[in-house]
Structure formats: C-alpha cells, structure tokens
Design a protein around this motif. Structure first.
Motif, PDB file in Angstrom:
ATOM      1  N   LEU A 107       0.303  -1.416  -0.129  1.00 32.20           N
ATOM      2  CA  LEU A 107      -0.044  -0.062  -0.070  1.00 32.20           C
ATOM      3  C   LEU A 107       1.168   1.060   0.287  1.00 32.20           C
ATOM      4  O   LEU A 107       2.094   1.733   1.039  1.00 32.20           O
ATOM      5  N   ASP A 108       0.921   1.866  -0.815  1.00 28.45           N
ATOM      6  CA  ASP A 108       1.575   3.242  -0.761  1.00 28.45           C
ATOM      7  C   ASP A 108       0.101   4.557  -0.413  1.00 28.45           C
ATOM      8  O   ASP A 108      -0.827   3.961   0.160  1.00 28.45           O
ATOM      9  N   GLY A 109       0.534   5.503   0.033  1.00 33.33           N
ATOM     10  CA  GLY A 109      -0.066   6.486   0.876  1.00 33.33           C
ATOM     11  C   GLY A 109      -1.135   6.822   0.287  1.00 33.33           C
ATOM     12  O   GLY A 109      -0.798   6.843  -0.704  1.00 33.33           O
ATOM     13  N   PRO A 110      -2.199   6.816   0.944  1.00 30.56           N
ATOM     14  CA  PRO A 110      -3.314   7.447   0.181  1.00 30.56           C
ATOM     15  C   PRO A 110      -3.137   8.684  -0.374  1.00 30.56           C
ATOM     16  O   PRO A 110      -2.417   9.778  -0.371  1.00 30.56           O
ATOM     17  N   CYS A 111      -3.345   8.671  -2.011  1.00 30.04           N
ATOM     18  CA  CYS A 111      -3.165   9.683  -2.456  1.00 30.04           C
ATOM     19  C   CYS A 111      -4.611   9.959  -3.638  1.00 30.04           C
ATOM     20  O   CYS A 111      -5.278   9.178  -4.106  1.00 30.04           O
ATOM     21  N   PRO A 112      -4.938  11.524  -4.452  1.00 29.65           N
ATOM     22  CA  PRO A 112      -6.368  10.936  -5.404  1.00 29.65           C
ATOM     23  C   PRO A 112      -6.140  10.410  -6.986  1.00 29.65           C
ATOM     24  O   PRO A 112      -3.914  10.719  -6.848  1.00 29.65           O
ATOM     25  N   ILE A 151      -8.535 -21.908   1.650  1.00 30.59           N
ATOM     26  CA  ILE A 151      -7.771 -20.838   1.052  1.00 30.59           C
ATOM     27  C   ILE A 151      -8.481 -19.663   1.791  1.00 30.59           C
ATOM     28  O   ILE A 151      -9.588 -18.918   1.587  1.00 30.59           O
ATOM     29  N   ILE A 152      -7.752 -18.771   2.165  1.00 35.55           N
ATOM     30  CA  ILE A 152      -7.956 -17.098   3.084  1.00 35.55           C
ATOM     31  C   ILE A 152      -7.197 -16.214   2.258  1.00 35.55           C
ATOM     32  O   ILE A 152      -6.077 -15.987   1.853  1.00 35.55           O
ATOM     33  N   MET A 153      -8.122 -14.963   1.875  1.00 37.19           N
ATOM     34  CA  MET A 153      -7.593 -14.077   0.832  1.00 37.19           C
ATOM     35  C   MET A 153      -8.076 -13.313   1.895  1.00 37.19           C
ATOM     36  O   MET A 153      -9.224 -13.272   2.191  1.00 37.19           O
ATOM     37  N   THR A 154      -7.138 -12.011   1.913  1.00 38.35           N
ATOM     38  CA  THR A 154      -7.185 -10.984   2.434  1.00 38.35           C
ATOM     39  C   THR A 154      -8.057  -9.822   1.767  1.00 38.35           C
ATOM     40  O   THR A 154      -7.464  -9.516   0.980  1.00 38.35           O
ATOM     41  N   ALA A 155      -9.997  -9.291   2.518  1.00 39.16           N
ATOM     42  CA  ALA A 155      -9.709  -8.230   1.542  1.00 39.16           C
ATOM     43  C   ALA A 155      -9.624  -6.799   2.843  1.00 39.16           C
ATOM     44  O   ALA A 155      -8.176  -6.952   3.620  1.00 39.16           O
ATOM     45  N   SER A 156     -10.459  -5.626   2.638  1.00 40.44           N
ATOM     46  CA  SER A 156     -10.680  -4.915   3.360  1.00 40.44           C
ATOM     47  C   SER A 156     -10.959  -3.747   3.284  1.00 40.44           C
ATOM     48  O   SER A 156     -12.270  -4.188   2.645  1.00 40.44           O
ATOM     49  N   THR A 157     -11.303  -2.816   4.034  1.00 45.93           N
ATOM     50  CA  THR A 157     -12.636  -2.203   4.198  1.00 45.93           C
ATOM     51  C   THR A 157     -12.573  -1.648   2.941  1.00 45.93           C
ATOM     52  O   THR A 157     -13.876  -1.413   2.182  1.00 45.93           O
ATOM     53  N   GLN A 158     -11.628  -1.237   2.719  1.00 45.90           N
ATOM     54  CA  GLN A 158     -10.973   0.020   0.898  1.00 45.90           C
ATOM     55  C   GLN A 158     -11.782  -0.204   0.084  1.00 45.90           C
ATOM     56  O   GLN A 158     -12.059  -0.175  -0.572  1.00 45.90           O
ATOM     57  N   THR A 163     -13.271   4.536  -1.234  1.00 40.86           N
ATOM     58  CA  THR A 163     -14.141   5.832  -0.592  1.00 40.86           C
ATOM     59  C   THR A 163     -12.149   6.577  -1.187  1.00 40.86           C
ATOM     60  O   THR A 163     -11.356   5.964  -1.698  1.00 40.86           O
ATOM     61  N   ALA A 164     -12.650   7.850  -1.291  1.00 44.43           N
ATOM     62  CA  ALA A 164     -11.702   8.664  -2.175  1.00 44.43           C
ATOM     63  C   ALA A 164     -10.147   8.425  -1.267  1.00 44.43           C
ATOM     64  O   ALA A 164      -9.852   8.240  -0.133  1.00 44.43           O
ATOM     65  N   TRP A 166      -8.114   6.018  -2.193  1.00 42.28           N
ATOM     66  CA  TRP A 166      -6.766   4.775  -1.955  1.00 42.28           C
ATOM     67  C   TRP A 166      -7.016   3.718  -3.191  1.00 42.28           C
ATOM     68  O   TRP A 166      -6.800   3.107  -2.872  1.00 42.28           O
ATOM     69  N   GLY A 167      -7.766   4.514  -4.589  1.00 42.52           N
ATOM     70  CA  GLY A 167      -7.381   3.888  -6.064  1.00 42.52           C
ATOM     71  C   GLY A 167      -6.971   3.140  -5.822  1.00 42.52           C
ATOM     72  O   GLY A 167      -8.020   1.860  -5.642  1.00 42.52           O
ATOM     73  N   GLY A 168      -6.013   1.919  -6.310  1.00 37.74           N
ATOM     74  CA  GLY A 168      -5.573   1.245  -6.709  1.00 37.74           C
ATOM     75  C   GLY A 168      -5.691  -0.007  -5.987  1.00 37.74           C
ATOM     76  O   GLY A 168      -5.916  -1.014  -6.476  1.00 37.74           O
ATOM     77  N   PHE A 169      -5.648   0.960  -4.677  1.00 37.01           N
ATOM     78  CA  PHE A 169      -5.558  -0.267  -3.541  1.00 37.01           C
ATOM     79  C   PHE A 169      -6.752  -0.904  -3.183  1.00 37.01           C
ATOM     80  O   PHE A 169      -7.211  -2.209  -3.103  1.00 37.01           O
ATOM     81  N   SER A 170      -7.802   0.043  -3.330  1.00 37.97           N
ATOM     82  CA  SER A 170      -8.979  -0.584  -3.259  1.00 37.97           C
ATOM     83  C   SER A 170      -9.387  -1.136  -4.416  1.00 37.97           C
ATOM     84  O   SER A 170     -10.382  -2.245  -4.360  1.00 37.97           O
ATOM     85  N   VAL A 171      -9.334  -0.795  -5.518  1.00 36.17           N
ATOM     86  CA  VAL A 171      -9.663  -1.680  -6.980  1.00 36.17           C
ATOM     87  C   VAL A 171      -9.379  -2.980  -6.775  1.00 36.17           C
ATOM     88  O   VAL A 171      -9.910  -3.688  -6.897  1.00 36.17           O
ATOM     89  N   ALA A 172      -8.036  -3.115  -5.775  1.00 38.16           N
ATOM     90  CA  ALA A 172      -6.915  -4.590  -6.320  1.00 38.16           C
ATOM     91  C   ALA A 172      -8.210  -5.248  -4.812  1.00 38.16           C
ATOM     92  O   ALA A 172      -7.641  -6.645  -4.997  1.00 38.16           O
ATOM     93  N   LYS A 173      -7.841  -5.272  -4.062  1.00 33.90           N
ATOM     94  CA  LYS A 173      -8.895  -5.851  -2.324  1.00 33.90           C
ATOM     95  C   LYS A 173     -10.502  -5.846  -2.654  1.00 33.90           C
ATOM     96  O   LYS A 173     -11.305  -6.992  -2.457  1.00 33.90           O
ATOM     97  N   ALA A 174     -10.711  -4.768  -3.884  1.00 30.98           N
ATOM     98  CA  ALA A 174     -12.026  -5.015  -4.503  1.00 30.98           C
ATOM     99  C   ALA A 174     -12.519  -6.205  -5.452  1.00 30.98           C
ATOM    100  O   ALA A 174     -12.727  -7.034  -5.565  1.00 30.98           O
ATOM    101  N   GLY A 175     -11.410  -6.081  -6.515  1.00 28.36           N
ATOM    102  CA  GLY A 175     -10.688  -7.215  -7.600  1.00 28.36           C
ATOM    103  C   GLY A 175     -10.821  -8.610  -6.003  1.00 28.36           C
ATOM    104  O   GLY A 175     -10.756  -9.787  -6.671  1.00 28.36           O
ATOM    105  N   VAL A 176     -10.272  -8.424  -4.906  1.00 30.09           N
ATOM    106  CA  VAL A 176     -10.231 -10.092  -4.583  1.00 30.09           C
ATOM    107  C   VAL A 176     -11.265 -10.805  -3.893  1.00 30.09           C
ATOM    108  O   VAL A 176     -11.489 -11.732  -4.144  1.00 30.09           O
TER     109      VAL A 176
END
Ligand code: NAP
Length: 252
Positions: A107-112, A151-158, A163-164, A166-176
């Motif tokens: 995870l990078d620091g959150p940014c627009p 098999i356990i995948m780790t998802a995330s609230t993000q 929400t604003a 969290w960009g690519g990290f949110s998209v990856a975790k939504a993909g999970v």
C-alpha cells in the motif's frame, strides 16, 4: 457476514496440516503464522525480506512445534513460473498443502486518483491481486488432493466500501472479493476445497502505522486479537463456509 469472536480452537486444530502464509514477516501474517504453528500446522513462511522471516522462524521454533519452512519471493516481480516453482518446492519438500492465507499486501500512501500512475497501479494490482491468484492456481493440484483445504484471501474495508484516495489499492482489494466469489462458484460443490475472504478491520500493524501515523497504537486491536477468526476459517470447523466475505470486526 461476521464470525464468532469467541471461537476457542482446540490445541491440535491444524495438526498434520501444511499451511502457506504469505507476508508472514510482520503484522497479521506473522501473528497468523505463529497461531497456525501453535495449533499444530507446519507453516511455510513466505515474504520478501528473509531477515524478518528468520525472526518468525525462530519464534515458532521456540514453541517446540512443527518446524516451519522459509520461502522468500517478491510478489511484485513474481511470474507464473515462480509460483509454479513455489508449488513444486512444497510438493517436493512437504508433500502436501492444506491451506493458504493470502495476507501479503502493498500500500502506498493514500492520494487522489489524478496523482496515481499506471506503474503504481500495476504494482498494487500485481502484489495484492494477481500474484495471489497465480499462487492459488499453481498450488491447485496439491490443494485438490488435500482432505480439507482452505484458502483465505485478505480483503479490506477499502475494497468492500471504496472511498476517496485509496485508488489502486481499493480496486485490487475489491478484485479480491470478486476473485473469491468467482473461484468459489467455479469450485461449486467440491467437498474438500473452499475459499473465503477475511476483512480484518483496523489493526495495529506496520501497514496501519504507515497509513495512519498519528494514531495511538496501543488503543487499536492487536493482530493476536483477530486470530480466532483466522484459526476458525483455516480449520475444519468452517468446512461448510464457502465464497464468503467475512468481517473480523464491525465495518465502518
Ligand atoms: N492493518 C490493518 O489495519 C488492515 C486493515 C485491513 C486489511 N488489512 C490487510 O491485512 C493484510 C495484512 O496487513 P498488515 O497490516 O499486517 O500488513 P503489513 O504490516 O504491511 O505486512 C504486509 C506483509 O506483506 C509483505 N509484502 C509486501 N510486499 C510484498 C512483496 N512485493 N512480495 C512479498 N511480500 C510482500 C511484507 O513483507 P516484507 O516486510 O518482507 O516486505 C509484509 O510481511 C493485508 O492484506 C492488508 O491489506 C490490514
């Protein structure tokens, strides 16, 4: 879905099982690797930095339980062949695989979004989504021949409620979450193979310290507090649970 917080696993819950934990050098992965070993599993400690894995190895050795194995692999650079190599090494050295906790994350620091680049998205998607997919696929023959593979995948609230910033990290975790649902559907009624996702919620780990540096750490839930969830979902008591996205804590 929420699962039982007061689950008390028997001491031998994971006896004779071989479990791969990705990103086990620190944070939740370290806690899960130790919890799985404490409950009888032979744990494959995966991560990027060997020194961190060696420390966890020593902690597990001190428990006088099954000896763990270290397998470093940088998921950002990993290819399908590297993932096959991991599966082949498990087959050769341990002869079986009963579970994978896909925990490693970047995870990078959150940014627009307007400041995020294609390279950053490629890294985020590779480590958080694509590499776990490839590891699972490579390990499938081993998992299919296990009597009760989880098999356990780790998802995330993000990823669950994006929400604003969290960009690519949110998209990856939504993909999970999508990956878990697709995979569970494809495996249908296979009686001995299941995949689910855990959403840890807020936990005091190095990742959390990076994204929320001002927080008072000791008031946050600790990785060890969540281990009943991780044990329940890896062990035989959750055998009928498939394709679920499970929150360890209330999602805000
Ligand atoms: N902490 C929270 O509040 C929270 C909340 C929601 C979800 N989660 C999820 O829970 C999981 C664990 O989180 P955490 O907070 O414990 O994370 P963390 O402290 O940042 O640990 C992440 C682990 O992933 C490994 N990793 C990172 N990049 C890698 C790469 N390129 N190749 C191989 N391994 C790599 C790291 O290994 P090295 O140190 O060797 O690089 C590290 O062991 C993650 O999936 C995270 O998204 C955490």
């Amino acid at each position: 879905m929420n699962i039982i917080k007061d689950y008390s696993p028997p001491e031998n819950l994971l006896r004779d099982r071989v479990i791969l934990v990705t990103g086990s050098g620190q944070g939740l992965g370290r806690a899960a690797a130790i919890a799985y070993a404490r409950h009888g599993a032979t744990v494959i400690l995966h991560g990027r930095k060997v020194e961190k894995l060696e420390k966890v190895y020593d902690e597990i050795e001190a428990l006088d339980k099954a000896q763990p194995v270290i397998y470093p692999l940088d998921l950002e650079k990993a290819t399908d062949e590297d993932c096959s190599g991991l599966a082949a090494a498990i087959a050769e050295q341990l002869g079986r695989l009963d579970g994978i906790l896909h925990n490693a994350a970047f995870l990078d620091g959150p940014c627009p979004l307007e400041l995020q680049t294609m390279n950053q998205w490629q890294t985020l998607l590779k480590i958080n989504l694509i590499a776990p997919f490839s590891i699972t696929r490579a390990c499938l023959p081993l998992l299919k021949s296990a009597p009760d593979a989880s098999i356990i995948m780790t998802a995330s609230t993000q990823g669950h409620n994006p929400t604003a910033y969290w960009g690519g990290f949110s998209v990856a975790k939504a993909g999970v979450e999508a990956l878990v649902r697709i995979q569970a559907d494809e495996w249908g009624k296979l009686p001995n193979l299941r995949i689910n996702a855990l959403i840890p919620g807020i936990v005091n780990t190095p990742q959390r310290a990076k994204t929320h540096p001002g927080e008072v750490k000791k008031t946050l839930p600790q990785p060890e507090d969540l281990m009943p969830n991780y044990l329940f979902l890896m062990g035989p008591d959750s055998k009928e649970i498939k394709g679920e996205i499970i929150a360890c804590q209330t999602i805000h």
